[in-house]
Enzyme design. Sequence first.
Site, short mmCIF file in Angstrom:
data_model
loop_
_atom_site.label_atom_id
_atom_site.label_comp_id
_atom_site.label_asym_id
_atom_site.label_seq_id
_atom_site.Cartn_x
_atom_site.Cartn_y
_atom_site.Cartn_z
N ASP A 278 0.84 -1.36 -0.11
CA ASP A 278 0.02 0.09 0.07
C ASP A 278 0.77 1.35 -0.17
O ASP A 278 2.08 1.40 0.28
CB ASP A 278 -0.94 0.15 1.22
CG ASP A 278 -2.35 -0.77 1.19
OD1 ASP A 278 -1.92 -1.68 0.32
OD2 ASP A 278 -2.84 -0.70 1.91
N HIS B 257 3.80 -2.34 2.84
CA HIS B 257 3.76 -1.19 2.50
C HIS B 257 5.22 -0.96 1.73
O HIS B 257 6.29 -0.98 2.23
CB HIS B 257 3.59 0.05 3.31
CG HIS B 257 2.54 0.02 4.25
ND1 HIS B 257 2.18 -0.85 5.31
CD2 HIS B 257 1.20 0.58 4.19
CE1 HIS B 257 0.79 -0.85 5.75
NE2 HIS B 257 0.24 0.30 4.94
NI NI Z 1 -2.51 3.28 3.48
#
Ligand code: NI
Length: 321
Positions: free
Chosen positions: A132, A276
């Site tokens: 992400d 991430h």
């Molecule tokens: Ni996010």
Amino acid sequence: MHFWGRGRFFLIVVAAFFLFTACSGNATPATFVSSFTSISSATSTPRNSPGANFAAQPPATGIVQMYREIPEPAQPVKREVPLPSRSGHTETVNSKSADFAGTESEPGRDFASKSSEAVDCSEEKCVALTFDDGPAPTTTPKLLDILAREEVPATFFVLGSQVEKYPEIVKRAALESHEIGNHTWKHDRLTSLPSKAARKDLDKTNRMIEKASGTAPTLLRPPYGSTNKKVAKVAKQSGLAVILWDVDSRDWEHRDPKKTVKEANAAQDGSIILLHDIHDSTIGAVPNVIKALRKQGFSFVTVSDLVAGAKPGESHFRAHR
Ligand code: NI
């Protein structure tokens, strides 16, 4: 004011701040919501129900509050990735380079022969790695190099504002058989937006992703995992299935590659793993995440291959086996 007086004053200020935040529900950098209210049990099938067909799962509803993706305030900030303001989501990377063209990546390498289409998840244990908040100019190309070397497909939930700045990275990811999903334009909490504004945000991000990658996304990861019926309805209108996760590496919080590997290794067949691609510590962990999951016998697929048949407006946090 002597030391204890000042200390007490500080505590009162902090307590008042947390109280205000808890009441208002607004995103603030100093808060950390650890409550994990899972998808309403009335509308979802138990996780381990044998033989459950994932595509047949009813859309999940209810408010899902996942862990806030807020970095530790104590983390040294060497450089801020230009994430949008008001997102409550400042992220840092450890490189001075902000120029994708200056990295050592090699865009466009194809490993379609090993793409997730070749994996049959009814026969093999499958997981989906999801990344992400990118694309980030210094970390995402490094990750793409690793994934190409390991021949592992992944799913990137990107911010439209970052795609606008670094379209080449998204183009490369798509060319290399990765899936690109929508993570909103600038990481706004969708449950806090009026439907009209949310729709506008998702559509704008969809268009930017299509412009960069050549394909419109079909998946939405709502920032903070924050979703409800309203968000699901808007996602449906924008042609997006809502994709959450069942395994949180917590990489954004601890920034420890060993912990990232340990958390990701808790995956089960059908798991969606949250990572991430904006942290160097995550990129450093990925080779060992892949190694550990392979050792357990997992194959890697994109989210769309894992939850084949996910329809716009439906919510999924893993594929049931
Ligand atoms: Ni996010």
